[in-house]
Design an enzyme around this catalytic site. Structure first.
Site, PDB file in Angstrom:
ATOM      1  N   ASP A  10     -42.621  15.778  14.243  1.00 50.84           N
ATOM      2  CA  ASP A  10     -43.185  16.885  13.444  1.00 50.84           C
ATOM      3  C   ASP A  10     -42.540  16.912  12.064  1.00 50.84           C
ATOM      4  O   ASP A  10     -43.210  17.095  11.046  1.00 50.84           O
ATOM      5  CB  ASP A  10     -42.940  18.249  14.118  1.00 50.84           C
ATOM      6  CG  ASP A  10     -44.089  18.676  15.022  1.00 50.84           C
ATOM      7  OD1 ASP A  10     -44.669  17.796  15.696  1.00 50.84           O
ATOM      8  OD2 ASP A  10     -44.402  19.885  15.065  1.00 50.84           O
TER       9      ASP A  10
ATOM     10  N   LYS B  99     -27.753  11.271  20.764  1.00 46.63           N
ATOM     11  CA  LYS B  99     -26.615  12.151  20.480  1.00 46.63           C
ATOM     12  C   LYS B  99     -25.473  11.744  21.407  1.00 46.63           C
ATOM     13  O   LYS B  99     -24.986  12.525  22.224  1.00 46.63           O
ATOM     14  CB  LYS B  99     -27.048  13.622  20.694  1.00 46.63           C
ATOM     15  CG  LYS B  99     -26.019  14.662  20.281  1.00 46.63           C
ATOM     16  CD  LYS B  99     -25.982  14.913  18.788  1.00 46.63           C
ATOM     17  CE  LYS B  99     -24.815  15.836  18.443  1.00 46.63           C
ATOM     18  NZ  LYS B  99     -24.689  16.079  16.984  1.00 46.63           N
TER      19      LYS B  99
ATOM     20  N   TYR C 196     -37.674  17.005  29.325  1.00 49.05           N
ATOM     21  CA  TYR C 196     -38.998  17.550  29.644  1.00 49.05           C
ATOM     22  C   TYR C 196     -39.265  17.519  31.155  1.00 49.05           C
ATOM     23  O   TYR C 196     -40.089  18.270  31.656  1.00 49.05           O
ATOM     24  CB  TYR C 196     -40.086  16.738  28.948  1.00 49.05           C
ATOM     25  CG  TYR C 196     -40.459  17.226  27.563  1.00 49.05           C
ATOM     26  CD1 TYR C 196     -39.510  17.314  26.554  1.00 49.05           C
ATOM     27  CD2 TYR C 196     -41.764  17.586  27.271  1.00 49.05           C
ATOM     28  CE1 TYR C 196     -39.861  17.738  25.285  1.00 49.05           C
ATOM     29  CE2 TYR C 196     -42.128  18.015  26.003  1.00 49.05           C
ATOM     30  CZ  TYR C 196     -41.170  18.095  25.015  1.00 49.05           C
ATOM     31  OH  TYR C 196     -41.525  18.517  23.763  1.00 49.05           O
TER      32      TYR C 196
ATOM     33  N   ASP D 265     -40.106  14.498  19.876  1.00 48.42           N
ATOM     34  CA  ASP D 265     -41.018  15.624  19.631  1.00 48.42           C
ATOM     35  C   ASP D 265     -40.662  16.279  18.295  1.00 48.42           C
ATOM     36  O   ASP D 265     -41.518  16.518  17.440  1.00 48.42           O
ATOM     37  CB  ASP D 265     -40.903  16.633  20.777  1.00 48.42           C
ATOM     38  CG  ASP D 265     -41.828  17.822  20.580  1.00 48.42           C
ATOM     39  OD1 ASP D 265     -42.999  17.603  20.216  1.00 48.42           O
ATOM     40  OD2 ASP D 265     -41.371  18.969  20.782  1.00 48.42           O
TER      41      ASP D 265
ATOM     42  N   ASP E  39     -28.818  14.266  14.441  1.00 49.37           N
ATOM     43  CA  ASP E  39     -28.719  15.212  13.314  1.00 49.37           C
ATOM     44  C   ASP E  39     -28.699  14.469  11.986  1.00 49.37           C
ATOM     45  O   ASP E  39     -29.338  14.880  11.008  1.00 49.37           O
ATOM     46  CB  ASP E  39     -27.520  16.163  13.466  1.00 49.37           C
ATOM     47  CG  ASP E  39     -26.232  15.469  13.859  1.00 49.37           C
ATOM     48  OD1 ASP E  39     -26.264  14.247  14.144  1.00 49.37           O
ATOM     49  OD2 ASP E  39     -25.185  16.136  13.878  1.00 49.37           O
TER      50      ASP E  39
HETATM   51  C1  IPM Z   1     -46.603  17.132  21.319  1.00 51.52           C
HETATM   52  C2  IPM Z   1     -46.675  18.576  21.718  1.00 51.52           C
HETATM   53  C3  IPM Z   1     -46.423  18.682  23.218  1.00 51.52           C
HETATM   54  C4  IPM Z   1     -45.030  18.147  23.502  1.00 51.52           C
HETATM   55  C5  IPM Z   1     -46.598  20.081  23.821  1.00 51.52           C
HETATM   56  C6  IPM Z   1     -47.912  20.699  23.454  1.00 51.52           C
HETATM   57  C7  IPM Z   1     -46.407  20.051  25.321  1.00 51.52           C
HETATM   58  O1  IPM Z   1     -45.799  19.344  20.978  1.00 51.52           O
HETATM   59  O2  IPM Z   1     -47.409  16.331  21.830  1.00 51.52           O
HETATM   60  O3  IPM Z   1     -45.766  16.795  20.491  1.00 51.52           O
HETATM   61  O4  IPM Z   1     -44.040  18.874  23.383  1.00 51.52           O
HETATM   62  O5  IPM Z   1     -44.932  16.969  23.853  1.00 51.52           O
HETATM   63 MN    MN Z   2     -44.734  18.255  19.433  1.00 48.83          MN
END
Ligand code: IPM
Ligand code: MN
Length: 357
Positions: free
Chosen positions: A251, A191, A141, A247, A223
């Protein structure tokens, strides 16, 4: 006690979920006679619209002086044409970096009444309670060089993943401490079989973990971890991983709990911590009073615990969420086509009503 909070309502559903969060906070204020002083500032899309930049100095300075920052989700298609460093996301990243928030805690907890809201089988997910710790201020990032260079067929985009020893050890150490206070197991995810930045991560994590003999430590390759999270999530307690892998995996893991709208987060490591829902600004449902405010409300519960050590107050919020869900109330993201859903405001009211001293 008086606490000074900076409030960044955000974009899309941000202001709606923030409003419900503040409602809950006011209830805590009432019962316990704490004082939460709220200072509203702009960041992300809202700041771009007013000032042309996603993180104005004024906002950053206020955040640096606050006792904690509460943030709603940011971004939306309105700002899609802007170059990356002027997008709402750049404001979020800038804030994390400037505040030195190297550890992002994302608790994945299944509230029992939601076991049918998940797409996974109840026996796979029942009792799920894990914690993902995502490194937040380094990795791909932030690494340099980055950019789009060259022309024509040779035009190329580049990002760089860099991890320094100190960056890995600080986040792994914190993860070990968190694991120690829980079920005492830590899985470090990388990884290392392909990436040098991950090889370093792997070795440093192993080294740091030796100082925590009471914590059972293991490595997993990313993975495999992505697969194991769905196959048998109960094998985990605390997971620690890089910015990008964290990240993605968080999710994925949120689906164990039924909805991304259930995933709060705490970003720690600097003097001022930041609390925000892990999900996005959901522009498709913004302004419709449909959003799930629970991730925001639970982020506030995390703030009370981690920034202010108000454990009882924090727990009361979690218990209120549990009670309301047990009564069968759900926002639209958690219902199937046959169930009735409550609005964002109704959900905020229901939680507030359940908080009694
Ligand atoms: C998160 C979001 C952010 C990230 C984006 C919106 C920059 O997806 O907080 O997980 O990638 O960190
Ligand atoms: Mn995110």
């Amino acid at each position: 006690m008086k606490y000074n909070l900076v409030i960044l309502p955000g974009d899309g559903i941000g202001p709606e979920v923030m409003q419900e969060g503040i409602k809950v906070l006011k209830r805590i204020e009432e019962i316990f006679s704490h004082k939460f002083e709220l200072q509203y500032e702009k960041a992300g899309g809202a700041a771009i619209d007013s000032y042309g930049v996603p993180l104005p100095d004024q906002t950053l300075n206020s955040c640096k002086q606050a006792d904690a920052v509460l943030k709603g989700p940011m971004g939306g298609p309105k700002w899609d044409q802007l170059e990356n460093k002027l997008r709402p996301e750049a404001g979020i990243l800038g804030l994390r970096k400037e505040l030195g928030l190297f550890a992002n805690l994302r608790p994945i907890k299944l509230y029992e009444p939601l076991k049918d809201a998940s797409t996974l089988k109840p026996e796979v997910i029942n009792g799920i309670d894990l914690l993902i710790v995502r490194e937040l201020v380094s990795g791909i990032y932030f690494g340099e060089p980055r950019g789009i260079f060259g022309e024509g067929e040779n035009k190329y985009g580049v990002n760089t993943e860099i991890y320094r020893t100190g960056e890995v050890s600080q986040v792994v150490r914190l993860s070990c401490e968190l694991a120690r206070a829980r079920r005492k197991k830590l899985t470090s995810i990388d990884k290392f079989n392909v990436l040098e930045s991950s090889r370093l991560w792997h070795d440093v994590a192993a080294e740091v973990s030796k100082n925590f003999q009471d914590v059972q430590f293991e490595h997993q390759i990313v993975d495999n971890a992505a697969m194991q999270l769905i196959r048998n999530p109960k094998q985990y307690d605390v997971l620690v991983t890089t910015n990008m892998f964290g990240d993605i995996l968080s999710d994925e893991a949120s689906m164990l709990t039924g909805s991304l709208g259930m995933l709060p987060s705490a970003s720690l490591g600097g003097e001022v911590a930041l609390y925000e829902p892990a999900g996005g600004a959901a522009p498709d449902i913004a302004g419709q009073n449909k959003a799930n405010p629970l991730a925001m409300i639970l982020s506030i519960s995390m703030m009370l615990k981690y920034s202010f050590h108000l454990d009882r107050e924090s727990l009361l919020i979690e218990q209120a969420v549990d009670k309301v869900l047990r009564q069968g109330f759900k926002t639209a993201d958690l219902t199937n086509s046959k169930e009735r859903s409550v609005s964002c405001i109704e959900m905020g009211d229901l939680i507030t009503k359940e908080i009694v001293g």
